[in-house]
Design a protein around this motif. Sequence first.
Motif, PDB file in Angstrom:
ATOM      1  N   VAL A 171      24.799  17.520  20.048  1.00 29.25           N
ATOM      2  CA  VAL A 171      24.410  17.353  21.447  1.00 29.25           C
ATOM      3  C   VAL A 171      25.087  16.096  21.969  1.00 29.25           C
ATOM      4  N   SER A 172      25.959  16.260  22.948  1.00 26.92           N
ATOM      5  CA  SER A 172      26.588  15.106  23.579  1.00 26.92           C
ATOM      6  C   SER A 172      26.034  14.949  24.986  1.00 26.92           C
ATOM      7  N   ILE A 173      25.850  13.718  25.390  1.00 22.90           N
ATOM      8  CA  ILE A 173      25.297  13.407  26.707  1.00 22.90           C
ATOM      9  C   ILE A 173      26.283  12.488  27.411  1.00 22.90           C
ATOM     10  N   ARG A 174      26.777  12.951  28.535  1.00 21.03           N
ATOM     11  CA  ARG A 174      27.726  12.149  29.300  1.00 21.03           C
ATOM     12  C   ARG A 174      27.734  12.648  30.743  1.00 21.03           C
ATOM     13  N   PRO A 175      28.298  11.877  31.662  1.00 15.70           N
ATOM     14  CA  PRO A 175      28.336  12.346  33.050  1.00 15.70           C
ATOM     15  C   PRO A 175      29.175  13.614  33.187  1.00 15.70           C
ATOM     16  N   LEU A 176      28.635  14.591  33.898  1.00 20.98           N
ATOM     17  CA  LEU A 176      29.344  15.828  34.177  1.00 20.98           C
ATOM     18  C   LEU A 176      29.483  15.975  35.685  1.00 20.98           C
ATOM     19  N   SER A 178      30.066  19.022  37.790  1.00 20.64           N
ATOM     20  CA  SER A 178      29.397  20.106  38.506  1.00 20.64           C
ATOM     21  C   SER A 178      28.276  20.757  37.717  1.00 20.64           C
ATOM     22  N   LEU A 179      28.225  20.531  36.433  1.00 21.84           N
ATOM     23  CA  LEU A 179      27.233  21.174  35.581  1.00 21.84           C
ATOM     24  C   LEU A 179      26.106  20.219  35.242  1.00 21.84           C
ATOM     25  N   TRP A 180      24.974  20.784  34.823  1.00 21.76           N
ATOM     26  CA  TRP A 180      23.896  19.986  34.220  1.00 21.76           C
ATOM     27  C   TRP A 180      23.946  20.082  32.704  1.00 21.76           C
ATOM     28  N   GLY A 181      24.533  21.144  32.211  1.00 16.52           N
ATOM     29  CA  GLY A 181      24.640  21.302  30.771  1.00 16.52           C
ATOM     30  C   GLY A 181      25.495  22.506  30.450  1.00 16.52           C
ATOM     31  N   SER A 182      25.904  22.605  29.191  1.00 17.31           N
ATOM     32  CA  SER A 182      26.668  23.761  28.744  1.00 17.31           C
ATOM     33  C   SER A 182      26.510  23.884  27.237  1.00 17.31           C
ATOM     34  N   LEU A 183      26.738  25.097  26.746  1.00 14.75           N
ATOM     35  CA  LEU A 183      26.701  25.357  25.309  1.00 14.75           C
ATOM     36  C   LEU A 183      27.968  26.118  24.949  1.00 14.75           C
ATOM     37  N   ALA A 184      28.798  25.523  24.104  1.00  8.45           N
ATOM     38  CA  ALA A 184      30.046  26.166  23.676  1.00  8.45           C
ATOM     39  C   ALA A 184      29.745  27.243  22.637  1.00  8.45           C
ATOM     40  N   PRO A 185      30.660  28.200  22.449  1.00  2.00           N
ATOM     41  CA  PRO A 185      30.443  29.253  21.442  1.00  2.00           C
ATOM     42  C   PRO A 185      30.196  28.712  20.040  1.00  2.00           C
ATOM     43  N   VAL A 208      16.063  23.175  27.481  1.00  6.89           N
ATOM     44  CA  VAL A 208      15.569  24.495  27.064  1.00  6.89           C
ATOM     45  C   VAL A 208      16.553  25.583  27.482  1.00  6.89           C
ATOM     46  N   HIS A 209      17.066  25.480  28.702  1.00  7.19           N
ATOM     47  CA  HIS A 209      18.043  26.451  29.201  1.00  7.19           C
ATOM     48  C   HIS A 209      19.222  26.574  28.240  1.00  7.19           C
ATOM     49  N   GLU A 210      19.791  25.444  27.852  1.00  8.01           N
ATOM     50  CA  GLU A 210      20.960  25.494  26.970  1.00  8.01           C
ATOM     51  C   GLU A 210      20.574  25.959  25.564  1.00  8.01           C
ATOM     52  N   ALA A 217      23.736  34.530  24.916  1.00  2.90           N
ATOM     53  CA  ALA A 217      24.894  33.794  25.455  1.00  2.90           C
ATOM     54  C   ALA A 217      25.295  34.358  26.816  1.00  2.90           C
ATOM     55  N   ASN A 218      24.328  34.446  27.721  1.00  4.27           N
ATOM     56  CA  ASN A 218      24.554  35.027  29.042  1.00  4.27           C
ATOM     57  C   ASN A 218      23.403  34.589  29.951  1.00  4.27           C
TER      58      ASN A 218
END
Length: 261
Positions: A171-176, A178-185, A208-210, A217-218
């Motif tokens: 889990v990395s936390i940094r300024p983004l 346009s997104l609030w979060g993402s989960l890579a494959p 929780v969303h991520e 994965a959708n």
Amino acid sequence: MFFRARPPQVATPAAPRAPLRATLPDGGTVEVRCVENRRVRGLRLTVTERGVRLTMPPRTSERRALAFVQEHAGWLAGQLRHTFDGVEPLQVGTSTTLPLRGVDVPLAWREGRFLRVELEEAGIAATLPPALDARRVRKAFADFYLAQARADVGRWLPKYLPSLPRAPRDVSIRPLTSLWGSLAPDGRMRLDLALVIAPPAAFEYVLVHELCHLIQANHSSAFWDEVERRYPDWEAQRDLLRTRGRPIKAALRAACDTPAG
């Protein structure tokens, strides 16, 4: 038979355009950053926590660009109010509050040998050595926010892991931007550092969303069922981030001027 290799064609980047200075309905002015993009046909005006941006086709004249911005000056003024009203840049040594977890927390300044920003019972304390570069101070506030965000994630994550097929890889936390979060494959999760300025319930919802993307994965109805099962208040928090997202991101940038990725 042989083939002669051609040298790779490297696109020449467009020269940066000088910013425009637009006049708002109240007589104030705002700087507009101009960006050329070969893939767009029309002009597009956007406002983010980083300011005002005009995206345009190459060779668009300055006259046409400025006319377009002035035509939308009323809309632009409203977007600027929504994004920046109430957002105060950090004034080193004089600011009295700092946004954190949905509220303005009292901020006290002290002199000392070592640069520190700490959360105490009475609020936030910033210790500054004499003659310190302001950029280092802002970096210390960015590190403070990162430590607080990691503490929040570390507190929430264990209660959700037992119901997941696996834990996120990291889990990395940094300024983004346009997104609030993402989960890579591969299971790598990214969370926006600005979430530590939002109310904690909104931050936890994004986590929780991520996490639920580890199951689905959708964004199908099955995915939202997984979110609902774990966080019934998710719709209210999603709506809060949709309506207050830009001011929250702007508040982080104002506090520590950290570039987004």
